[in-house]
Design an enzyme around this catalytic site. Structure first.
Site, mmCIF file in Angstrom:
data_model
loop_
_atom_site.group_PDB
_atom_site.id
_atom_site.type_symbol
_atom_site.label_atom_id
_atom_site.label_comp_id
_atom_site.label_asym_id
_atom_site.label_seq_id
_atom_site.Cartn_x
_atom_site.Cartn_y
_atom_site.Cartn_z
ATOM 1 C CD GLU A 1 -9.334 4.260 7.988
ATOM 2 O OE1 GLU A 1 -9.235 4.823 8.784
ATOM 3 O OE2 GLU A 1 -8.048 3.931 7.352
ATOM 4 N NE ARG B 1 -13.086 -0.014 4.853
ATOM 5 C CZ ARG B 1 -14.331 -0.150 3.739
ATOM 6 N NH1 ARG B 1 -14.113 -0.942 4.288
ATOM 7 N NH2 ARG B 1 -14.533 0.207 2.580
ATOM 8 C CB CYS B 2 -9.272 2.505 12.093
ATOM 9 S SG CYS B 2 -8.307 1.586 13.254
ATOM 10 C CD GLN C 1 -2.392 -1.332 2.711
ATOM 11 O OE1 GLN C 1 -2.902 -2.110 3.032
ATOM 12 N NE2 GLN C 1 -3.335 -0.361 2.852
#
Ligand code: CDP
Length: 796
Positions: free
Chosen positions: A742, A371-372, A224
């Site tokens: 998110e 996802r945070c 990523q």
């Protein structure tokens, strides 16, 4: 809709629900993932993993593996050590074993690698490696790790006496103590947020290709953050940075899992350098689930000081975080527990204090953001579970209690109790939209009626505000690299353009939405703008995509670079129209003369002039780069409301309705935003109802496959009712956007759990830990007691 908004929609600009351009290749099976890359002479790598969670390595015999026909190389920790590569630095200033030398510290840890003609030979040869282990006592939770005399997991570290990694605190201790002295009521809550896994459908992998003749190292990999990897490889392997090219091709989901550096990447790179041939490593699903990027696994307890009219006076929180054997969280480095102290940002609370302790255990490294933004999920979960518990203790309505304590619309900028600065929001309005949508009063009546007939209905509210978009560079860095982002835009002479950014999409649709920002700023139709990301040889330097930072930072850089292009195009237009620049006005896609608007030059005509008819002294061409360092984080807000029915006989609970009100500022592509929210809500539902990875008392990982680690399919996933009517533009973002990726995964879990707890509110049960499995609910109803989900798994 205004005429300008209509024009924007026509060219696929801001606010257009343009179909995702990347889906064309994905739905045809023409995506280009790391495993699709095949290079001439390519070899394959497999990893031997430890079956034991804690053991001393007495010896490793690789002779049988070397003897297998087709095997080219067997790597062990000892060999890595001769090149100073047995250990690597983590993003949290710890070290992590690449291949184990002295001990194994979690089940599934990388012990050796085999590189062979094909993956099957490599796998078979791995099984012939004989490792003599001396088992050691195992630690599977922080409490065991803290016991006096507990074995020291990280005895490799000089001066590491026990298993504590850090003790950290933030906030105003004295002020919080005073608030508690003045309280009419103190409400308390204790819970465990279980270990979960981002579990992208594509596992991790790399294809390393070192070319001795050119001295160039090219690595195709599932990352990523390609530029950070390039810098890390340059520093750790001591290779010249300009000779390293990291390519992140299509990525099949990341969710945080593909931020860290994993041993497989390092070993495939070293193998390619040693063998001078391309080496491919593709992780299998179990490898991914037991060794990479775990999230959460955190014990939270806290208390709230309350006035009897419902005003919150102060909050105390303490967390014990189980980081596994290596502290390798991906997070802005100066905050030991990430941005956990973003908790309670939406509420006007005078004083708060957080203490945090991190502990090593015999588990794979944990704490990576799923996802945070760096532990914000845990913060929001605790916040909203605590809000529910406090409202119940006070006997005040859930919605009224939240509304009364919200930061008001005219209170911005607002300093949060832990020191962040929030700048915008309409919290009460979002709540009102949600309550109207769910028909709150009517549901409460139905709930009371149903209860008389023995039916258990429940309603759960959760709000969330998340700090999205790190930097600014003054406060946020990773390993000293400041957090900002970048965009490069080249407008060709025919008016078509190519845009490159330092972010990297993993399914979020950047190829679609970045072109929409260019369309909005320049009037070039989005279809004429190609977006490329992920190749460090061509993309400008950026910090990558995680923590929903793309739109707040890279998206802002896209707008800023387009504005630089527009400034030059204005000069070209003045030249073409033979007027001075001051006499020129701009409308979408066209400059015109203020005094005679029919005389104009389109952006495409300006582009042609940049290469064929520029004024004297002007540098030819129409291209530029922008680096964007945001002045602040963006603070989206959301209200999630869930209604459920719980079956008292079985503990099974069904979602009746789920209403989501998200305010992420200006929406670039409303359809993509809705997709992001639905995906996040589904992950929230998964975490609250079915998803966890745990460990038995012997340190065996329970949840290493999709039979044990459950992902909801369309069959289980509830329907969602999404609301977009509240839009509070971000005051400092060039197009007013805030992050969204998110939010629903962060704020959603508490809404589901609160709904189930609300259904059980007559039973005196205060908490059931996630996942709220039917057997836990049944136990809570039957025995009228809280149910903890903390590992190790009970043996009964
Ligand atoms: O960093 P990441 O891409 O994961 O998250 P994000 O910046 O929140 O964006 C997720 C997707 O939603 C991207 O395609 C964005 O361009 C899009 N988005 C949008 O259309 N409008 C917003 N206000 C925020 C995001």
């Amino acid at each position: 809709m205004t005429a300008q908004a209509l024009d924007e929609i026509k060219i696929g600009g801001l606010g257009s629900s343009r179909k995702r351009v990347e889906d064309d290749r994905f739905i045809r099976g023409k995506g280009n993932y790391t495993d699709d890359i095949v290079l001439p002479g390519m070899l394959h790598m497999e990893i031997l993993r430890s079956p034991l969670p804690h053991a001393r390595i007495k010896s490793i015999d690789t002779s049988k593996a070397w003897a297998v026909p087709g095997v080219h190389l067997v790597l062990t920790g000892e060999m890595m050590a001769t090149r100073n590569l047995a250990w690597m630095p983590t993003l949290s200033y710890d070290t992590q074993a690449v291949l184990a030398t002295d001990k194994v510290r979690f089940q599934g840890q990388e012990v050796a690698c085999v590189i062979a003609d094909d993956p099957y030979i490599a796998k078979d040869a791995c099984e012939l490696i004989e490792v003599d282990y001396e088992p050691l006592p195992v630690i599977v939770n922080p409490w065991q790790g803290l016991e006096p005399g507990a074995p020291v997991i990280r005895d490799d570290k000089e001066g590491q006496a026990g298993n504590v990694i850090y003790n950290w605190e933030v906030g105003d201790k004295a002020g919080t103590d005073r608030a508690f002295e003045q309280a009419d009521l103190i409400s308390k809550l204790e819970l465990h947020y279980p270990r979960s896994h981002p579990s992208p459908i594509e596992c991790c992998g790399s294809v390393a290709d070192f070319n001795r003749a050119t001295q160039k190292l090219t690595v195709y990999m599932t990352t990523q953050a390609p530029h950070i990897i390039r810098a890390a490889v340059a520093m750790v392997a001591e290779l010249p940075e300009q000779m390293i090219r990291i390519v992140s091709p299509d990525i099949g989901g990341g969710f945080g899992n593909k931020v860290p550096v994993y041993p497989g990447y390092v070993c495939s790179i070293l193998a390619s350098i040693l063998l001078e041939r391309p080496v491919k490593w593709i992780e299998d699903k179990t490898g991914n689930l037991i060794s990479t990027g775990f999230a959460r696994d955190i014990y939270l307890k806290g208390e709230m000081a309350l006035r009897k009219d419902g005003k919150i006076l102060g909050v105390r929180m303490h967390t014990d975080a189980d980081h596994g054997a290596f502290f390798s969280d991906a997070q802005p480095s100066k905050f030991k527990i990430g941005l956990m102290h973003s908790a309670f940002a939406a509420y006007d609370i005078p004083a708060a204090h957080l203490t945090a302790r991190g502990v090593y255990t015999n588990k794979a490294p944990g704490g990576v953001a799923y996802r945070c933004s760096f532990r914000v999920t845990e913060a929001m979960f605790f916040q909203e579970r605590m809000m529910q518990a406090a409202a119940d203790d006070l006997g005040i309505d859930q919605a009224a209690f939240r509304r009364m304590n919200f930061v008001r619309d005219d209170d911005f900028p607002h300093r949060t109790p832990f020191g962040f600065l929030t700048d915008s929001g309409q919290y009460a309005k979002c709540l009102d939209v949600g309550l109207a949508a769910i028909d709150y009063e009517k549901f409460r009546e139905e709930q009371a009626q149903a209860r008389k007939r023995g039916r258990l209905l429940g309603l759960g509210i959760s709000t969330m505000t998340e700090p999205l978009g790190a930097g600014n560079s003054r406060e946020y860095d990773i390993l000293g690299i400041k957090m900002f982002d970048s965009a490069e835009l080249k407008v060709h002479m025919t008016g078509k353009a190519i845009l490159r950014t330092g972010a990297k999409t993993q399914g979020q649709g950047h190829e679609t939405t970045w072109a929409q920002i260019v369309a909005h700023e320049l009037g070039i139709p989005a279809v004429d703008v190609t977006v490329e990301e992920g190749d460090t040889d061509t993309a400008p330097f950026g910090m990558g995509t995680y923590a929903s930072r793309s739109t707040p930072v890279a998206g802002a850089a896209v707008a800023m670079v387009a504005r630089k292009i527009r400034a030059k195009a204005r000069k070209l237009a003045a030249h073409l129209l033979e007027v001075s620049e001051e006499d020129i006005e701009w409308e979408l896609g066209r400059f015109y003369v203020r005094s005679s608007p029919e005389r104009g030059a389109s952006i495409q005509e300006c582009a042609m002039a940049a290469y064929s008819n520029m004024p004297d002294g002007m540098e030819p061409g129409l291209e530029n780069t922008a680096y964007y360092d945001p002045p602040n984080l963006t603070w989206p807000f959301a209200v999630y409301i869930v209604t459920v029915e719980v079956d008292p006989e079985t503990g099974v609970w069904d979602v009746l309705r789920m209403v989501a009100v998200d305010d992420c500022g200006v929406r670039i592509n409303p359809m993509i935003v809705e997709g992001q929210i639905m995906g996040g809500l589904t992950e929230a539902y998964a975490m609250s109802s079915m998803q966890f990875i745990t460990f038995d008392a012997d340190g065996n990982c329970v949840g290493s496959n999709y039979m044990d680690y459950l992902l909801p399919s369309a069959w289980e996933t509830p329907g969602y009712e999404l609301h977009s009517e509240v839009v509070t533009p971000c005051p400092h973002h060039p197009i007013g956007a805030k992050g969204i990726g998110e939010c629903a995964a962060v704020g959603g879990p508490a809404a589901f759990v609160n709904a189930v707890m609300d259904a059980l509110s007559d039973s005196g049960v205060r908490n059931i830990d996630m996942p709220v499995l039917p057997d836990r609910v049944w136990e809570a109803i039957t025995y009228r007691r809280d149910v903890s989900g903390a590992p190790p798994v009970r043996q009964d």
